[in-house]
Design a protein around this motif. Structure first.
Motif, PDB file in Angstrom:
ATOM      1  N   ALA A 156       0.830  -1.211   0.000  1.00 49.15           N
ATOM      2  CA  ALA A 156       0.000   0.000   0.000  1.00 49.15           C
ATOM      3  C   ALA A 156       0.861   1.255   0.000  1.00 49.15           C
ATOM      4  O   ALA A 156       0.595   2.201  -0.749  1.00 49.15           O
ATOM      5  N   LYS A 157       1.903   1.279   0.831  1.00 47.05           N
ATOM      6  CA  LYS A 157       2.779   2.456   0.877  1.00 47.05           C
ATOM      7  C   LYS A 157       3.705   2.485  -0.330  1.00 47.05           C
ATOM      8  O   LYS A 157       3.911   3.525  -0.934  1.00 47.05           O
ATOM      9  N   ARG A 158       4.285   1.328  -0.658  1.00 46.51           N
ATOM     10  CA  ARG A 158       5.265   1.278  -1.739  1.00 46.51           C
ATOM     11  C   ARG A 158       4.660   1.696  -3.077  1.00 46.51           C
ATOM     12  O   ARG A 158       5.281   2.377  -3.873  1.00 46.51           O
ATOM     13  N   ASP A 159       3.404   1.309  -3.327  1.00 47.56           N
ATOM     14  CA  ASP A 159       2.759   1.617  -4.598  1.00 47.56           C
ATOM     15  C   ASP A 159       1.844   2.845  -4.540  1.00 47.56           C
ATOM     16  O   ASP A 159       1.129   3.113  -5.496  1.00 47.56           O
ATOM     17  N   ASN A 160       1.839   3.565  -3.414  1.00 47.89           N
ATOM     18  CA  ASN A 160       1.044   4.802  -3.263  1.00 47.89           C
ATOM     19  C   ASN A 160      -0.438   4.577  -3.548  1.00 47.89           C
ATOM     20  O   ASN A 160      -1.057   5.301  -4.324  1.00 47.89           O
ATOM     21  N   TRP A 161      -1.031   3.570  -2.917  1.00 47.38           N
ATOM     22  CA  TRP A 161      -2.443   3.257  -3.152  1.00 47.38           C
ATOM     23  C   TRP A 161      -3.351   4.417  -2.793  1.00 47.38           C
ATOM     24  O   TRP A 161      -4.336   4.679  -3.486  1.00 47.38           O
ATOM     25  N   VAL A 162      -3.047   5.115  -1.701  1.00 49.70           N
ATOM     26  CA  VAL A 162      -3.936   6.193  -1.242  1.00 49.70           C
ATOM     27  C   VAL A 162      -3.987   7.302  -2.290  1.00 49.70           C
ATOM     28  O   VAL A 162      -5.071   7.772  -2.655  1.00 49.70           O
ATOM     29  N   GLU A 163      -2.830   7.690  -2.801  1.00 50.27           N
ATOM     30  CA  GLU A 163      -2.786   8.753  -3.810  1.00 50.27           C
ATOM     31  C   GLU A 163      -3.493   8.298  -5.091  1.00 50.27           C
ATOM     32  O   GLU A 163      -4.262   9.059  -5.684  1.00 50.27           O
ATOM     33  N   GLN A 164      -3.250   7.054  -5.502  1.00 46.88           N
ATOM     34  CA  GLN A 164      -3.917   6.533  -6.699  1.00 46.88           C
ATOM     35  C   GLN A 164      -5.432   6.519  -6.507  1.00 46.88           C
ATOM     36  O   GLN A 164      -6.188   6.921  -7.399  1.00 46.88           O
ATOM     37  N   ALA A 165      -5.872   6.052  -5.340  1.00 48.75           N
ATOM     38  CA  ALA A 165      -7.307   5.946  -5.070  1.00 48.75           C
ATOM     39  C   ALA A 165      -7.971   7.325  -5.036  1.00 48.75           C
ATOM     40  O   ALA A 165      -9.108   7.475  -5.490  1.00 48.75           O
ATOM     41  N   LYS A 166      -7.279   8.336  -4.514  1.00 49.50           N
ATOM     42  CA  LYS A 166      -7.848   9.692  -4.489  1.00 49.50           C
ATOM     43  C   LYS A 166      -8.111  10.180  -5.913  1.00 49.50           C
ATOM     44  O   LYS A 166      -9.177  10.730  -6.200  1.00 49.50           O
ATOM     45  N   LEU A 167      -7.140   9.958  -6.793  1.00 45.10           N
ATOM     46  CA  LEU A 167      -7.307  10.406  -8.180  1.00 45.10           C
ATOM     47  C   LEU A 167      -8.410   9.616  -8.882  1.00 45.10           C
ATOM     48  O   LEU A 167      -9.222  10.186  -9.616  1.00 45.10           O
ATOM     49  N   LEU A 168      -8.454   8.298  -8.645  1.00 47.17           N
ATOM     50  CA  LEU A 168      -9.485   7.475  -9.290  1.00 47.17           C
ATOM     51  C   LEU A 168     -10.870   7.783  -8.719  1.00 47.17           C
ATOM     52  O   LEU A 168     -11.859   7.794  -9.452  1.00 47.17           O
TER      53      LEU A 168
END
Length: 183
Positions: A156-168
Motif C-alpha cells: 500500500a505504501k510502496r505503490d502509493n495506493w492512497v494517492e492513486q485511489a484519491k485520483l481514481l
C-alpha cells in the motif's frame, strides 16, 4: 637452460609465492565462507495466524460479522418507560450511525497499480471495495490492513495506493495517467 637456472636461483621466492596464494585461497574459502550472515526470514503475523491453515484464516475473515451486527441496544430498551427509553433509543441510533457505512458501489480495485487479482480478492474479503475507502486511509489504517495482507504487506505504501485511489475516486484520469501511467 636459462629457465632452469632461474628457477633454482629463486626457489625460496617461488615457495613464498605458492604459500601466499594458498593462504589467500584458504582465507577466502574458509574464513569468509563461514562469516556469511544467514538470510533474514520475513515473518508476517496477524491476529488469526496462530496455527490456523490459510483456508481457515480466510474463512474466518470472510465470516467475521460486521461492526453493525455487533452493536446491541442497551439493556432495558423497550421495557423502560418515559425519558429513559428515549435516551436509550437515541444512544443506540448514535452507535449505529458511528458504524462504518457499507460502500455504495464496488470499484474495480484492479485499476490501482500494484493490485492484481489475488490482492483484489484479499482486499474485498477485508471489506475494502471502493476507491473512496482507500483514499480515506490514514497511516494507522494502512498499518492495520498491512497486518492482514500477509506476503503483500508493504504494498500500500510502496505503490502509493492512497494517492492513486484519491485520483481514481475523483475521476481525474488525466492526473492519474500523468503520475502513474495508463489506466
Amino acid at each position: 637452460m636459462q629457465m632452469l637456472e632461474m628457477f633454482e636461483a629463486n626457489q625460496i621466492l617461488l615457495a613464498g609465492i605458492v604459500l601466499l596464494v594458498a593462504f589467500v585461497v584458504w582465507w577466502v574459502w574458509w574464513v569468509r565462507g563461514r562469516t556469511k550472515p544467514a538470510p533474514k526470514k520475513r515473518e508476517y503475523t496477524d491476529v488469526l495466524s496462530e496455527g490456523a491453515e490459510k483456508a481457515a484464516r480466510n474463512s474466518a475473515l470472510i465470516d467475521a460479522p460486521s461492526a453493525a451486527a455487533l452493536v446491541t441496544p442497551p439493556p432495558g430498551v423497550g421495557t423502560m418507560a418515559g425519558i429513559g427509553e428515549v435516551v436509550a433509543a437515541a444512544a443506540a441510533e448514535e452507535v449505529l450511525e458511528a458504524a462504518p457505512a457499507p460502500a455504495a458501489a464496488a470499484d474495480d480495485l484492479g485499476r490501482i497499480k500494484g493490485v492484481g487479482p489475488k490482492l483484489k480478492a484479499l482486499l474485498t474479503s477485508l471489506g475494502v471495495t471502493s476507491y473512496a475507502q482507500i483514499a480515506a486511509w490514514t497511516d494507522e489504517d494502512i498499518a492495520r490492513i498491512d497486518a492482514q495482507l500477509g506476503t503483500f504487506a508493504g504494498r500500500a505504501k510502496r505503490d502509493n495506493w492512497v494517492e492513486q485511489a484519491k485520483l481514481l475516486a475523483n475521476g481525474d484520469t488525466a492526473a492519474y495517467e500523468a503520475r502513474f501511467g495508463k489506466v
